[in-house]
Motif scaffolding. Structure first.
Motif, PDB file in Angstrom:
ATOM      1  N   GLY A  51       0.802  -1.210   0.000  1.00 21.50           N
ATOM      2  CA  GLY A  51       0.000   0.000   0.000  1.00 21.50           C
ATOM      3  C   GLY A  51       0.838   1.265   0.000  1.00 21.50           C
ATOM      4  O   GLY A  51       2.072   1.227  -0.083  1.00 21.50           O
ATOM      5  N   SER A  52       0.132   2.408   0.085  1.00 22.72           N
ATOM      6  CA  SER A  52       0.775   3.713   0.027  1.00 22.72           C
ATOM      7  C   SER A  52       0.299   4.613   1.158  1.00 22.72           C
ATOM      8  O   SER A  52      -0.831   4.473   1.647  1.00 22.72           O
ATOM      9  CB  SER A  52       0.455   4.398  -1.308  1.00 22.72           C
ATOM     10  OG  SER A  52       0.953   3.665  -2.400  1.00 22.72           O
ATOM     11  N   ARG A 103       1.001   8.996   2.371  1.00 21.27           N
ATOM     12  CA  ARG A 103       1.714  10.253   2.162  1.00 21.27           C
ATOM     13  C   ARG A 103       1.810  10.989   3.484  1.00 21.27           C
ATOM     14  O   ARG A 103       0.784  11.319   4.091  1.00 21.27           O
ATOM     15  CB  ARG A 103       1.030  11.146   1.129  1.00 21.27           C
ATOM     16  CG  ARG A 103       1.893  12.356   0.775  1.00 21.27           C
ATOM     17  CD  ARG A 103       1.306  13.221  -0.312  1.00 21.27           C
ATOM     18  NE  ARG A 103       0.280  14.129   0.165  1.00 21.27           N
ATOM     19  CZ  ARG A 103      -0.045  15.266  -0.429  1.00 21.27           C
ATOM     20  NH1 ARG A 103       0.588  15.628  -1.539  1.00 21.27           N
ATOM     21  NH2 ARG A 103      -1.006  16.027   0.052  1.00 21.27           N
ATOM     22  N   ARG A 106      10.731   3.772  -4.386  1.00 19.56           N
ATOM     23  CA  ARG A 106       9.435   3.580  -3.720  1.00 19.56           C
ATOM     24  C   ARG A 106       8.957   4.861  -3.032  1.00 19.56           C
ATOM     25  O   ARG A 106       7.747   5.105  -2.966  1.00 19.56           O
ATOM     26  CB  ARG A 106       9.533   2.458  -2.680  1.00 19.56           C
ATOM     27  CG  ARG A 106       9.919   1.118  -3.258  1.00 19.56           C
ATOM     28  CD  ARG A 106       9.799  -0.004  -2.212  1.00 19.56           C
ATOM     29  NE  ARG A 106      10.680   0.194  -1.068  1.00 19.56           N
ATOM     30  CZ  ARG A 106      10.266   0.285   0.188  1.00 19.56           C
ATOM     31  NH1 ARG A 106       8.973   0.203   0.476  1.00 19.56           N
ATOM     32  NH2 ARG A 106      11.140   0.431   1.180  1.00 19.56           N
ATOM     33  N   PHE A 107       9.878   5.638  -2.486  1.00 18.02           N
ATOM     34  CA  PHE A 107       9.530   6.853  -1.750  1.00 18.02           C
ATOM     35  C   PHE A 107       9.929   8.080  -2.567  1.00 18.02           C
ATOM     36  O   PHE A 107      10.936   8.059  -3.286  1.00 18.02           O
ATOM     37  CB  PHE A 107      10.268   6.913  -0.413  1.00 18.02           C
ATOM     38  CG  PHE A 107       9.814   5.916   0.623  1.00 18.02           C
ATOM     39  CD1 PHE A 107       8.961   4.866   0.311  1.00 18.02           C
ATOM     40  CD2 PHE A 107      10.248   6.029   1.933  1.00 18.02           C
ATOM     41  CE1 PHE A 107       8.554   3.954   1.265  1.00 18.02           C
ATOM     42  CE2 PHE A 107       9.859   5.137   2.905  1.00 18.02           C
ATOM     43  CZ  PHE A 107       9.011   4.087   2.571  1.00 18.02           C
ATOM     44  N   GLN A 163       5.985  10.793  -0.022  1.00 16.48           N
ATOM     45  CA  GLN A 163       5.075   9.833  -0.641  1.00 16.48           C
ATOM     46  C   GLN A 163       5.722   8.458  -0.568  1.00 16.48           C
ATOM     47  O   GLN A 163       6.844   8.280  -1.053  1.00 16.48           O
ATOM     48  CB  GLN A 163       4.806  10.208  -2.103  1.00 16.48           C
ATOM     49  CG  GLN A 163       3.937   9.221  -2.840  1.00 16.48           C
ATOM     50  CD  GLN A 163       2.506   9.194  -2.327  1.00 16.48           C
ATOM     51  OE1 GLN A 163       1.921  10.236  -2.072  1.00 16.48           O
ATOM     52  NE2 GLN A 163       1.958   7.994  -2.160  1.00 16.48           N
ATOM     53  N   MET A 164       5.024   7.526   0.043  1.00 17.21           N
ATOM     54  CA  MET A 164       5.569   6.188   0.253  1.00 17.21           C
ATOM     55  C   MET A 164       4.692   5.174  -0.467  1.00 17.21           C
ATOM     56  O   MET A 164       3.501   5.033  -0.143  1.00 17.21           O
ATOM     57  CB  MET A 164       5.633   5.873   1.748  1.00 17.21           C
ATOM     58  CG  MET A 164       6.410   6.908   2.557  1.00 17.21           C
ATOM     59  SD  MET A 164       6.599   6.456   4.291  1.00 17.21           S
ATOM     60  CE  MET A 164       4.900   6.508   4.833  1.00 17.21           C
ATOM     61  N   ASN A 165       5.259   4.508  -1.448  1.00 20.20           N
ATOM     62  CA  ASN A 165       4.548   3.493  -2.216  1.00 20.20           C
ATOM     63  C   ASN A 165       5.177   2.119  -2.008  1.00 20.20           C
ATOM     64  O   ASN A 165       6.307   2.023  -1.521  1.00 20.20           O
ATOM     65  CB  ASN A 165       4.582   3.846  -3.702  1.00 20.20           C
ATOM     66  CG  ASN A 165       3.912   5.167  -4.022  1.00 20.20           C
ATOM     67  OD1 ASN A 165       2.957   5.567  -3.357  1.00 20.20           O
ATOM     68  ND2 ASN A 165       4.416   5.858  -5.034  1.00 20.20           N
ATOM     69  N   SER A 166       4.451   1.100  -2.386  1.00 24.59           N
ATOM     70  CA  SER A 166       4.949  -0.283  -2.274  1.00 24.59           C
ATOM     71  C   SER A 166       5.528  -0.546  -0.892  1.00 24.59           C
ATOM     72  O   SER A 166       6.635  -1.079  -0.752  1.00 24.59           O
ATOM     73  CB  SER A 166       6.009  -0.543  -3.354  1.00 24.59           C
ATOM     74  OG  SER A 166       5.480  -0.323  -4.646  1.00 24.59           O
ATOM     75  N   LEU A 167       4.777  -0.191   0.110  1.00 27.97           N
ATOM     76  CA  LEU A 167       5.270  -0.306   1.479  1.00 27.97           C
ATOM     77  C   LEU A 167       5.473  -1.750   1.886  1.00 27.97           C
ATOM     78  O   LEU A 167       4.733  -2.656   1.461  1.00 27.97           O
ATOM     79  CB  LEU A 167       4.309   0.395   2.437  1.00 27.97           C
ATOM     80  CG  LEU A 167       4.440   1.929   2.435  1.00 27.97           C
ATOM     81  CD1 LEU A 167       3.197   2.577   3.009  1.00 27.97           C
ATOM     82  CD2 LEU A 167       5.674   2.339   3.201  1.00 27.97           C
TER      83      LEU A 167
END
Length: 120
Positions: free
Chosen positions: A16-17, A19, A66-67, A81-85
């Protein structure tokens, strides 16, 4: 009173993501540079991402791709922004900023921290 206030943390599933936001307020002209750090239980506080006054960015190897760090000078706010946590991203995240202040020149400040938990 000059301060940094963070928001946006929470619980998210792996993949998940989220912000994170870090808003600077008080008697300031603006944000010069900003960094995001994180600290997991029993571990040291480590730099995750940073952005300079000229918007040059750098990232820890563990979050590259990812970030994304950014800042909006008009809003005196920085973002992560943090993706693919991943579960290993779980930590308390802190923002740190060099602020240009009205009365004390350029000074460094820390936010209060926000918890990010990545778990299914």
């Amino acid at each position: 009173q000059v301060q940094l206030v963070e928001s946006g943390g929470g619980l998210v599933q792996p993949g998940g993501s989220l912000r994170l936001s870090c808003a600077a307020s008080g008697s300031i002209f603006g944000i010069r540079a900003m960094g995001w750090y994180r600290q997991a239980p029993g571990k040291e506080r480590d730099l995750v991402a940073a952005i300079t006054s000229g918007d040059v960015t750098n990232y820890a190897d563990s979050v590259k791709g990812r970030f994304t760090i950014s800042k909006d000078n008009a809003k005196n706010t920085g973002y992560l922004q943090m993706n693919s946590l991943k579960p290993e991203d779980t930590a308390v995240y802190y923002c740190n900023a060099d602020l240009s202040t009205f009365w004390n020149g350029n000074r460094n400040y820390w936010g209060q921290g926000t918890q990010v938990t990545v778990s299914s």
